[in-house]
Design a protein around this motif. Structure first.
Motif, PDB file in Angstrom:
ATOM      1  N   VAL A 167       2.674   2.273   0.571  1.00 21.82           N
ATOM      2  CA  VAL A 167       2.624   0.737   0.612  1.00 21.82           C
ATOM      3  C   VAL A 167       1.565   0.223  -0.328  1.00 21.82           C
ATOM      4  N   ARG A 168       2.185  -0.859  -0.918  1.00 18.63           N
ATOM      5  CA  ARG A 168       1.060  -1.674  -1.838  1.00 18.63           C
ATOM      6  C   ARG A 168       0.173  -2.564  -0.893  1.00 18.63           C
ATOM      7  N   GLY A 169      -1.097  -2.389  -0.979  1.00 19.47           N
ATOM      8  CA  GLY A 169      -2.251  -3.173  -0.439  1.00 19.47           C
ATOM      9  C   GLY A 169      -2.306  -4.533  -0.964  1.00 19.47           C
ATOM     10  N   ASP A 170      -3.198  -5.226  -0.437  1.00 23.69           N
ATOM     11  CA  ASP A 170      -3.586  -6.635  -1.089  1.00 23.69           C
ATOM     12  C   ASP A 170      -4.453  -6.369  -2.403  1.00 23.69           C
ATOM     13  N   ASN A 171      -4.953  -5.156  -2.402  1.00 21.64           N
ATOM     14  CA  ASN A 171      -5.920  -5.112  -3.485  1.00 21.64           C
ATOM     15  C   ASN A 171      -5.192  -4.404  -4.664  1.00 21.64           C
ATOM     16  N   GLY A 172      -3.941  -4.308  -4.764  1.00 26.33           N
ATOM     17  CA  GLY A 172      -3.042  -3.560  -5.664  1.00 26.33           C
ATOM     18  C   GLY A 172      -2.962  -2.312  -5.696  1.00 26.33           C
ATOM     19  N   LEU A 173      -3.875  -1.462  -4.716  1.00 28.71           N
ATOM     20  CA  LEU A 173      -3.783  -0.165  -4.567  1.00 28.71           C
ATOM     21  C   LEU A 173      -2.793   0.064  -3.585  1.00 28.71           C
ATOM     22  N   PHE A 174      -2.404   1.426  -3.592  1.00 25.86           N
ATOM     23  CA  PHE A 174      -1.443   1.995  -2.537  1.00 25.86           C
ATOM     24  C   PHE A 174      -1.978   2.874  -1.455  1.00 25.86           C
ATOM     25  N   GLN A 175      -1.652   2.597  -0.362  1.00 24.63           N
ATOM     26  CA  GLN A 175      -2.197   3.397   1.014  1.00 24.63           C
ATOM     27  C   GLN A 175      -1.073   3.972   1.848  1.00 24.63           C
TER      28      GLN A 175
END
Length: 251
Positions: free
Chosen positions: A172-180
């Motif tokens: 899922v995409r995080g608020d920082n633009g990275l995926f977790q």
């Protein structure tokens, strides 16, 4: 009558939210490895002490577009691109892992390899190279460094880039633009992904954004029309209510 107003009001609010997501996609049309965010509307009944006679709508971002972006040749040794559903792993400030398809690798003043400002992870830990060295990356992610002024025969392996394979529904995409990782993925595969030795890298190439600017502009226009329609519906419902009050006052 107020049911119409509530529904149209919530729809107008969520259309603005949907429009902001589309605008964010359009703003990232040139961002390396960017994945367009997809939106959808769903009905949400309002549950209270009385019967659930009110229904609101909300915009959700259930997933992202997993289509590949265009590969652009850069010729830079530290630029890499990956196959579909493969990701680079970076370390967040709290020590956890996150994943990106941005292959524009940089080396800071301490010799640490970074992507988007986050340390790039190898098969063991954060990757570092000797300062001032010339670094090349092989197709399997092996880093080779040649010190400044050294003979070509002294080139040495200094690490290997970690590459993981993750399906769209596992992250899922995080608020920082990275995926977790999603919680379901953590439960089944663990919090730390293992390196996939079968993944190949393409050096000197960067994957562009998969956002279609023409489609994004069309979506922005569509969102604007939807918002106007919903506002007109609210005005119509208000006018009908006023006329009904006038009729009741005459009786």
């Amino acid at each position: 009558m107020d049911r119409v107003i509530y529904t149209a009001m919530s729809a107008a609010s969520q259309t603005l939210h949907q429009q902001s997501i589309t605008a964010n996609n359009l703003a990232n049309v040139s961002t390396v490895g960017f994945r367009a965010q997809l939106t959808a509307m769903k009905a949400v009944p309002i549950i209270g002490n009385d019967r659930p006679t009110r229904t609101m709508v909300t915009a959700t971002t259930p997933t992202f577009d997993s289509q590949m972006g265009t590969f652009n040749y850069t010729g830079r040794d530290l630029d890499v691109a990956l196959a579909k559903d493969h990701w680079l792993a970076v370390q967040l400030p709290d020590g956890s892992e996150a994943y990106t398809r941005n292959g524009a690798i940089e080396i800071d003043e301490n010799g640490t390899l970074k992507v988007q400002g986050y340390p790039l992870l190898g098969d063991n830990d954060v990757l570092t190279v000797p300062q001032g060295s010339q670094v090349t990356i092989s197709s399997d992610g092996t880093l080779s460094a040649l010190g400044a002024g050294d003979q070509p025969t002294t080139i040495a392996q200094v690490g290997k880039i970690k590459k993981v394979q993750l399906e769209r529904n596992e992250i899922v995409r995080g608020d920082n633009g990275l995926f977790q990782l999603t919680q379901a993925t953590r439960d089944t595969r663990g919090a730390v992904m293992q390196d996939n030795p079968n993944t190949k890298l393409m050096s000197g190439v960067l994957e562009g954004s998969n956002v279609n600017p023409v489609a994004a502009m069309v979506n922005l226009i569509s969102h604007s029309r939807q918002f106007e329609m919903q506002m007109k519906e609210i005005m119509t419902a208000d006018e009908n209510a006023q006329k009904a009050n006038q009729i009741l006052s005459l009786t």
